[in-house]
Motif scaffolding. Structure first.
Motif, PDB file in Angstrom:
ATOM      1  N   ALA A   1      -4.654   2.086  10.442  1.00  0.00           N
ATOM      2  CA  ALA A   1      -5.248   1.050   9.486  1.00  0.00           C
ATOM      3  C   ALA A   1      -4.131   0.005   9.595  1.00  0.00           C
ATOM      4  O   ALA A   1      -4.633  -1.300   9.506  1.00  0.00           O
ATOM      5  N   ALA A   2      -2.970   0.251   9.419  1.00  0.00           N
ATOM      6  CA  ALA A   2      -1.873  -0.889   9.536  1.00  0.00           C
ATOM      7  C   ALA A   2      -2.093  -1.852  10.721  1.00  0.00           C
ATOM      8  O   ALA A   2      -2.050  -3.002  10.820  1.00  0.00           O
ATOM      9  N   GLY A   3      -2.201  -0.913  11.840  1.00  0.00           N
ATOM     10  CA  GLY A   3      -2.397  -1.737  12.986  1.00  0.00           C
ATOM     11  C   GLY A   3      -3.497  -2.514  13.194  1.00  0.00           C
ATOM     12  O   GLY A   3      -3.706  -3.578  13.406  1.00  0.00           O
TER      13      GLY A   3
ATOM     14  N   PHE B   1       0.877  -1.334   0.084  1.00  0.00           N
ATOM     15  CA  PHE B   1       0.116   0.010   0.192  1.00  0.00           C
ATOM     16  C   PHE B   1       0.963   1.133  -0.017  1.00  0.00           C
ATOM     17  O   PHE B   1       1.872   1.282   0.759  1.00  0.00           O
ATOM     18  N   LEU B   2       0.569   2.238  -0.770  1.00  0.00           N
ATOM     19  CA  LEU B   2       1.356   3.453  -1.071  1.00  0.00           C
ATOM     20  C   LEU B   2       0.529   4.601  -0.910  1.00  0.00           C
ATOM     21  O   LEU B   2      -0.534   4.889  -1.857  1.00  0.00           O
TER      22      LEU B   2
ATOM     23  N   MET C   1      -5.926  -0.525   1.778  1.00  0.00           N
ATOM     24  CA  MET C   1      -4.831  -1.192   2.611  1.00  0.00           C
ATOM     25  C   MET C   1      -5.118  -2.706   2.709  1.00  0.00           C
ATOM     26  O   MET C   1      -4.260  -3.577   2.654  1.00  0.00           O
ATOM     27  N   ASP C   2      -6.362  -3.119   2.962  1.00  0.00           N
ATOM     28  CA  ASP C   2      -6.879  -4.151   3.072  1.00  0.00           C
ATOM     29  C   ASP C   2      -6.188  -5.316   2.009  1.00  0.00           C
ATOM     30  O   ASP C   2      -6.561  -5.207   0.752  1.00  0.00           O
ATOM     31  N   GLY C   3      -5.515  -6.208   2.557  1.00  0.00           N
ATOM     32  CA  GLY C   3      -4.753  -7.325   1.595  1.00  0.00           C
ATOM     33  C   GLY C   3      -3.395  -6.978   1.425  1.00  0.00           C
ATOM     34  O   GLY C   3      -2.801  -7.921   0.535  1.00  0.00           O
ATOM     35  N   CYS C   4      -2.905  -5.991   1.757  1.00  0.00           N
ATOM     36  CA  CYS C   4      -1.447  -5.711   1.723  1.00  0.00           C
ATOM     37  C   CYS C   4      -0.751  -6.177   2.564  1.00  0.00           C
ATOM     38  O   CYS C   4      -1.159  -6.308   3.634  1.00  0.00           O
TER      39      CYS C   4
END
Length: 287
Positions: free
Chosen positions: A156-158, A58-59, A117-120
């Motif tokens: 979101a990463a967390g 994700f970028l 981001m979901d799935g990265c």
């Protein structure tokens, strides 16, 4: 805000299910002490010897500048990039690149970030500069993406369990404040403080995450020199071309030595007004 605090707590709880490496709520907090403590933490499940690899990254910030350079670098290395963009025109342009999935959304909107981001298996944020479209009052006051957008990426990463995250900020943040000449710091103070706030969120609450913070010097748009380096010297100062910065971010992403490190990105071959004495720069070894 209340929602940010709630999401931070949720992300913390999810990550705590995987490790006990979190700070005690009673620990005192300062950016310097947390960085030093996190750099000396016992490594748990993350290898410090094997090169890491990521298939889908994700970028945030891929529309321009370092982020756009980085997107092309990652794709050239065979990594699929999921880019969150606000402009329909940029969406169309990026989706025309093989190996890129561009998603229309706004980094100021947490749900947009989480959905993209979901799935990265890794996340990178090069966000900076833009403002929200608030009406100037209360909770709808304009805010800088340097904190709000970056905090959404971090949280979101967390929540999603994306444990590898690289955050691009700037020299002048946190422990590197003394590196920036006073005149430069004064002009950039609001931006640097917002970026530093995002750094502190990552350092304080996400100690189980394999994060790296990269602070570039003054960014230039000329062609890459290939001579830029990363340094753990918090007083390093100078300039760097955007493509060189992007290349260093891509290398740091897969280097296990950058785990929980705060690094400056400088090109010692560029004569910079902010470093008239040509202060030597100690290179941080990525391998």
């Amino acid at each position: 805000s209340t929602m940010i605090a709630i999401r931070s707590i949720m992300a913390l709880a999810l990550l705590m299910g995987k490790t006990t490496a979190f700070l005690s709520p009673n620990n005192s907090f300062s950016p310097t002490s947390l960085t030093e403590r996190s750099n000396t933490n016992t490594r748990t499940s993350l290898s410090m010897t094997a090169q890491q690899s990521y298939n889908k990254v994700f970028l945030a910030g891929a529309s321009r500048g370092v982020g756009n350079c980085l997107l092309k670098t990652l794709v050239a290395e065979g990594i699929h990039v999921v880019a969150l963009v606000r402009s329909p025109e940029v969406l169309e342009t990026l989706n025309a690149i093989e190996g890129v999935t561009a998603i229309l959304g706004d980094a100021f909107d947490y749900k947009s970030v989480e959905g993209a981001m979901d799935g990265c298996d890794a996340a990178i944020s090069t966000l900076g500069g833009s403002m929200s479209k608030g009406d100037g009052s209360g909770d709808d006051a304009p805010t800088k993406v340097d904190y709000t957008g970056n905090s959404n990426v971090i949280e979101a990463a967390g929540i999603l369990g994306v444990t590898r995250l690289v955050l691009l900020t700037s020299i002048g943040c946190g422990t590197s404040k003394e590196a920036a000449p006073p005149a430069v710091f004064d002009v950039l103070a609001p931006t640097l403080k917002a970026k530093e706030k995002a750094e502190n969120l990552l350092i304080k609450y996400y100690t189980n995450m394999n994060w790296t913070i990269i602070r570039p010097g003054g960014l230039k748009s000329e062609a890459a020199t290939g001579k830029a380096v990363l340094s753990d010297d918090c007083l390093a100062i100078g300039s760097i071309h955007r493509q060189d910065c992007a290349d260093l971010v891509a290398k740091a992403l897969t280097s296990p030595k950058t785990e929980r490190q705060v690094l400056s990105a400088i090109d010692p071959s560029i004569i910079a007004a902010v470093n008239p004495d040509a202060r030597p720069i100690t290179e941080f070894a990525l391998s």
